[in-house]
Scaffold this active site. Structure first.
Site, PDB file in Angstrom:
ATOM      1  N   GLY A  46       0.837  -1.192   0.000  1.00  0.00           N
ATOM      2  CA  GLY A  46       0.000   0.000   0.000  1.00  0.00           C
ATOM      3  C   GLY A  46       0.871   1.240   0.000  1.00  0.00           C
ATOM      4  CD  GLN A  51       3.447   5.925   2.677  1.00  0.00           C
ATOM      5  OE1 GLN A  51       2.491   5.363   2.151  1.00  0.00           O
ATOM      6  NE2 GLN A  51       4.440   5.271   3.246  1.00  0.00           N
ATOM      7  CB  CYS A  88       5.268   2.101   7.310  1.00  0.00           C
ATOM      8  SG  CYS A  88       4.817   3.665   6.523  1.00  0.00           S
ATOM      9  CG  LEU A  89       6.506   1.156   1.176  1.00  0.00           C
ATOM     10  CD1 LEU A  89       5.985   1.501  -0.207  1.00  0.00           C
ATOM     11  CD2 LEU A  89       7.568   0.069   1.104  1.00  0.00           C
ATOM     12  CG  HIS A 130      -0.299   1.258   7.507  1.00  0.00           C
ATOM     13  ND1 HIS A 130       0.691   0.876   8.380  1.00  0.00           N
ATOM     14  CD2 HIS A 130       0.306   2.092   6.613  1.00  0.00           C
ATOM     15  CE1 HIS A 130       1.823   1.474   8.035  1.00  0.00           C
ATOM     16  NE2 HIS A 130       1.621   2.202   6.960  1.00  0.00           N
ATOM     17  CD  GLU A 131      -0.869   2.338   2.903  1.00  0.00           C
ATOM     18  OE1 GLU A 131      -0.503   3.511   2.726  1.00  0.00           O
ATOM     19  OE2 GLU A 131      -0.068   1.426   3.179  1.00  0.00           O
ATOM     20  CG  HIS A 134       0.390   6.919   5.477  1.00  0.00           C
ATOM     21  ND1 HIS A 134       1.564   7.435   5.983  1.00  0.00           N
ATOM     22  CD2 HIS A 134       0.599   5.590   5.340  1.00  0.00           C
ATOM     23  CE1 HIS A 134       2.439   6.456   6.146  1.00  0.00           C
ATOM     24  NE2 HIS A 134       1.877   5.320   5.765  1.00  0.00           N
TER      25      HIS A 134
END
Ligand code: NI
Length: 163
Positions: A46, A51, A88-89, A130-131, A134
């Site tokens: 994701g 991000q 997480c990226l 999670h996304e 953000h």
């Protein structure tokens, strides 16, 4: 298509409030394609627009072939709680146990502006939550205990300085 730079914590753009998407045009579709490309290149499941430095309510997800584009998503109901490790990226190499709802009901639009109302369960619900976090300036680290949060913040700050 282009692979975009993924911002890494503590980059302050990750805390910038995302605004609603109102134009469902070619520019949006290009951004979605670029975000997908970026997510695949980083082996993520994701990616949220903040991000990549774009403060808009937009998320791409691809988990086990479940592909979603979430425009202006909103979790309207949630049920249960499950603790599980996630990454997480924007926190490369860091995996932490985070409590997330087991089941969520989410309203969102797709890349054409069509509205969806879906109930999602299990790991996919975790990815969604999670996304969507953000988009609300909330990061994985905010779900951890104060002690762990401080430890990770310092670790990431040191890493950013030495980079
Ligand atoms: Ni993330």
């Amino acid at each position: 298509m282009a692979v975009l730079e993924v911002l890494v914590y503590p980059n302050t753009a990750l805390r910038q409030e995302a605004i609603c998407v109102s134009e469902f045009d070619d520019k949006l579709k290009k951004l979605i394609n670029d975000m997908r490309e970026t997510m695949y290149a980083a082996n993520g499941v994701g990616l949220a627009a903040p991000q990549v430095g774009i403060p808009q309510k937009l998320v791409v997800i691809d988990w086990n072939g479940n592909r979603y584009v979430l425009v202006n998503p909103r979790i309207v109901e949630q049920e249960g709680e499950e603790r599980r490790e996630e990454g997480c990226l924007s926190f490369p190499g860091i995996y932490e146990e985070v409590a997330r709802p087991e089941k969520i009901r989410v309203l969102y639009q797709d890349e054409n502006g069509d509205e969806h109302d879906e109930t999602i369960e299990g790991f996919l619900a975790r990815v969604f939550a999670h996304e969507i976090d953000h988009l609300e300036c909330k990061l994985m680290i905010d779900h951890l205990s104060p002690l762990k949060r401080t430890f990770l913040r310092k670790k990431m700050e040191r890493k950013a300085k030495s980079a």
